[in-house]
Write a protein that holds these residues in place. Structure first.
Motif, mmCIF file in Angstrom:
data_model
loop_
_atom_site.group_PDB
_atom_site.id
_atom_site.type_symbol
_atom_site.label_atom_id
_atom_site.label_comp_id
_atom_site.label_asym_id
_atom_site.label_seq_id
_atom_site.Cartn_x
_atom_site.Cartn_y
_atom_site.Cartn_z
ATOM 1 N N GLU A 1 113.198 36.492 73.320
ATOM 2 C CA GLU A 1 112.842 36.338 71.906
ATOM 3 C C GLU A 1 111.635 37.191 71.512
ATOM 4 O O GLU A 1 111.494 37.553 70.345
ATOM 5 C CB GLU A 1 112.562 34.861 71.605
ATOM 6 C CG GLU A 1 113.810 34.008 71.654
ATOM 7 C CD GLU A 1 113.527 32.515 71.658
ATOM 8 O OE1 GLU A 1 112.341 32.112 71.572
ATOM 9 O OE2 GLU A 1 114.500 31.744 71.759
ATOM 10 N N ASN A 2 110.768 37.506 72.453
ATOM 11 C CA ASN A 2 109.550 38.265 72.157
ATOM 12 C C ASN A 2 109.581 39.685 72.711
ATOM 13 O O ASN A 2 108.541 40.327 72.849
ATOM 14 C CB ASN A 2 108.337 37.514 72.718
ATOM 15 C CG ASN A 2 108.128 36.185 72.045
ATOM 16 O OD1 ASN A 2 107.738 36.134 70.889
ATOM 17 N ND2 ASN A 2 108.410 35.106 72.744
ATOM 18 N N ALA B 1 107.603 42.614 70.884
ATOM 19 C CA ALA B 1 106.137 42.519 71.015
ATOM 20 C C ALA B 1 105.703 42.805 72.450
ATOM 21 O O ALA B 1 104.685 43.463 72.679
ATOM 22 C CB ALA B 1 105.659 41.141 70.578
ATOM 23 N N TYR C 1 105.201 38.440 79.224
ATOM 24 C CA TYR C 1 105.537 37.247 78.448
ATOM 25 C C TYR C 1 104.613 36.093 78.865
ATOM 26 O O TYR C 1 104.009 35.429 78.019
ATOM 27 C CB TYR C 1 107.008 36.824 78.627
ATOM 28 C CG TYR C 1 107.218 35.417 78.141
ATOM 29 C CD1 TYR C 1 107.225 35.134 76.779
ATOM 30 C CD2 TYR C 1 107.309 34.356 79.029
ATOM 31 C CE1 TYR C 1 107.330 33.830 76.316
ATOM 32 C CE2 TYR C 1 107.412 33.049 78.582
ATOM 33 C CZ TYR C 1 107.428 32.800 77.221
ATOM 34 O OH TYR C 1 107.523 31.502 76.770
ATOM 35 N N TYR D 1 102.060 34.563 76.244
ATOM 36 C CA TYR D 1 102.616 33.396 75.560
ATOM 37 C C TYR D 1 102.566 32.093 76.351
ATOM 38 O O TYR D 1 102.752 31.028 75.774
ATOM 39 C CB TYR D 1 104.072 33.658 75.155
ATOM 40 C CG TYR D 1 104.223 34.828 74.205
ATOM 41 C CD1 TYR D 1 103.993 34.669 72.851
ATOM 42 C CD2 TYR D 1 104.580 36.093 74.680
ATOM 43 C CE1 TYR D 1 104.125 35.744 71.974
ATOM 44 C CE2 TYR D 1 104.715 37.165 73.819
ATOM 45 C CZ TYR D 1 104.485 36.988 72.465
ATOM 46 O OH TYR D 1 104.609 38.046 71.604
#
Length: 128
Positions: A51-52, A55, A85, A89
């Motif tokens: 999902e990221n 970025a 990640y 996050y």
């Protein structure tokens, strides 16, 4: 499933997702052994990285010297994405643990130079 094993399974699932049209569920299903259940950490790693990805790739590009994300060998790219990640996050895991786990993954799945490369790139994230 211990976190180290979950990271290995996540790496394998993300590696598959990088070059196939599988869904996240299918990729995770492929890396689990018969009758082995997924766990929340494995799911978080695969979904969060996926999902990221934009970025994560942008952050990696800033820290790669003389490389682009697409020029990286697929295994190193996947290990770096997974580790970045977690660094960006997943704040519950200490950076040193994330770095160590990524280096161990690169020793297991990469070649003899992979761990030094992964260590060099990730160290730029922890110095910031």
């Amino acid at each position: 499933m211990k976190r180290t094993e979950a990271r290995q399974k996540a790496l394998q699932a993300l590696f598959q997702l990088d070059s196939t049209e599988l869904t996240i569920e299918e990729a995770i299903g492929h890396v689990l052994e018969e009758e082995q259940k997924s766990n929340a950490f494995l799911e978080q790693l695969v979904r969060g990285t996926t999902e990221n990805i934009e970025a994560i790739d942008a952050a990696l590009e800033k820290n790669l010297e003389k490389w682009t994300i697409n020029r990286l060998p697929k295994i190193e790219r996947t290990i770096l994405r997974l580790a970045v990640y977690e660094l960006l996050y997943a704040e519950e895991t200490p950076n040193k643990v994330i770095m160590n786990e990524a280096i161990e993954l690169s020793k297991t799945f990469g070649d003899e130079k992979s761990s030094k490369f992964v260590n060099g790139v990730l160290s730029k994230f922890t110095e910031q």
